[in-house]
Scaffold this motif. Structure first.
Motif, PDB file in Angstrom:
ATOM      1  N   TYR A 129      18.711  56.404  59.281  1.00  0.00           N
ATOM      2  CA  TYR A 129      19.642  56.544  57.371  1.00  0.00           C
ATOM      3  C   TYR A 129      21.235  55.985  58.414  1.00  0.00           C
ATOM      4  N   PRO A 130      20.985  55.434  58.905  1.00  0.00           N
ATOM      5  CA  PRO A 130      22.669  54.877  59.972  1.00  0.00           C
ATOM      6  C   PRO A 130      24.140  54.931  58.874  1.00  0.00           C
ATOM      7  N   SER A 131      24.113  54.451  58.027  1.00  0.00           N
ATOM      8  CA  SER A 131      25.111  54.668  56.600  1.00  0.00           C
ATOM      9  C   SER A 131      25.022  56.380  55.883  1.00  0.00           C
ATOM     10  N   PHE A 132      24.751  56.772  56.025  1.00  0.00           N
ATOM     11  CA  PHE A 132      25.036  58.155  55.657  1.00  0.00           C
ATOM     12  C   PHE A 132      26.315  58.834  55.674  1.00  0.00           C
ATOM     13  N   VAL A 133      27.299  58.878  54.741  1.00  0.00           N
ATOM     14  CA  VAL A 133      27.949  59.281  54.992  1.00  0.00           C
ATOM     15  C   VAL A 133      28.699  61.015  54.154  1.00  0.00           C
ATOM     16  N   PRO A 134      27.959  62.361  54.458  1.00  0.00           N
ATOM     17  CA  PRO A 134      28.185  63.731  53.423  1.00  0.00           C
ATOM     18  C   PRO A 134      29.534  63.502  52.659  1.00  0.00           C
TER      19      PRO A 134
END
Ligand code: MD6
Ligand code: FE
Length: 219
Positions: free
Chosen positions: A115-120
């Motif tokens: 999941y390379p675009s995960f921005v929490p």
């Protein structure tokens, strides 16, 4: 389910193992371990601003797990329901910013899990004392179903219950130990899960507790 019964996806030269829990869900064994000191110091800093507290469920039950939050949004529960809030209802202040150590760990773990675009934008911090447990539930208060959840375990071990799309589906029992990270999304994003009552013990870093950091993209 024992570690050996989970299916091993990869083993890197440093010995870090990735196990499949379900389609879209992986256990990164020991992924957070080398960062433990910084992570735990940052948990204590967050809790110094917004203390751990036992939230009340919409049904009026006091939760056995103590919680606090950091990041732009925090997960809260009371008689009015479950929701994300930009302020701590107990203090009236914004939640502390997400520590860089938390953000870096969550994004690297998500990348390792595909999941390379995960921005929490939200991090729920859970504290388990002996006997504390989390009944089977789905995480479904987040707006973007494409974003995974990253869950970090520190301190005392716990047994994670991992079911399926229906509450009645059979559940696997997955032991989670200090430093383990679970990344969870895609086809299993809304699977039922929970945590069995914590057993007593003493951990060198966290003492008599298990700490869980759960990272989400809430909005
Ligand atoms: C815990 N975790 O491990 C509670 N939810 O203390 C969760 O409820 C959870 O670990 C969604 C995805 C991963 C999790
Ligand atoms: Fe959950």
């Amino acid at each position: 389910m024992t570690r050996e019964q989970l299916s091993l996806l990869s083993l890197d030269p440093a010995g870090a193992a990735t196990y499949a829990l379900a389609e879209g869900a992986v256990l990164l064994r020991g992924f957070a371990k080398s960062k433990e000191a910084r992570l735990f110091a940052d948990v204590e800093r967050v809790a110094a601003h917004c203390p751990f507290r036992h939230l009340v469920t919409p049904g009026g039950f006091r939760m056995s797990v103590a919680m606090t939050n950091c990041g732009e949004l925090g997960w809260v529960s009371d008689e009015r329901g479950y929701r994300y809030s930009p302020v701590d209802p107990q203090t009236g202040f914004a939640w502390p910013a997400m520590p860089q150590s938390f953000f870096d760990l969550a994004t690297t773990a998500a990348r390792s899990a595909g999941y390379p675009s995960f921005v929490p934008d939200a991090c729920l911090v859970n504290r388990y004392a002996p006997g504390a447990r989390l009944t089977l539930h789905q995480d479904k208060n987040e707006r973007d179903a494409r974003a995974p959840i990253v869950s970090v375990s520190l301190g005392l071990s716990a047994v994670f219950l991992f079911g399926g799309a229906a509450r009645s589906d059979r559940t696997a029992r997955v032991p989670l130990v200090h430093g383990d990270v679970v990344v969870w999304g895609g086809p299993s994003r809304f699977f039922y899960h929970g945590v069995l009552a914590l057993e007593g013990g003493v951990h060198p870093l966290t003492g008599g507790y298990r700490i869980n950091l759960t990272f989400r993209k809430a909005v």
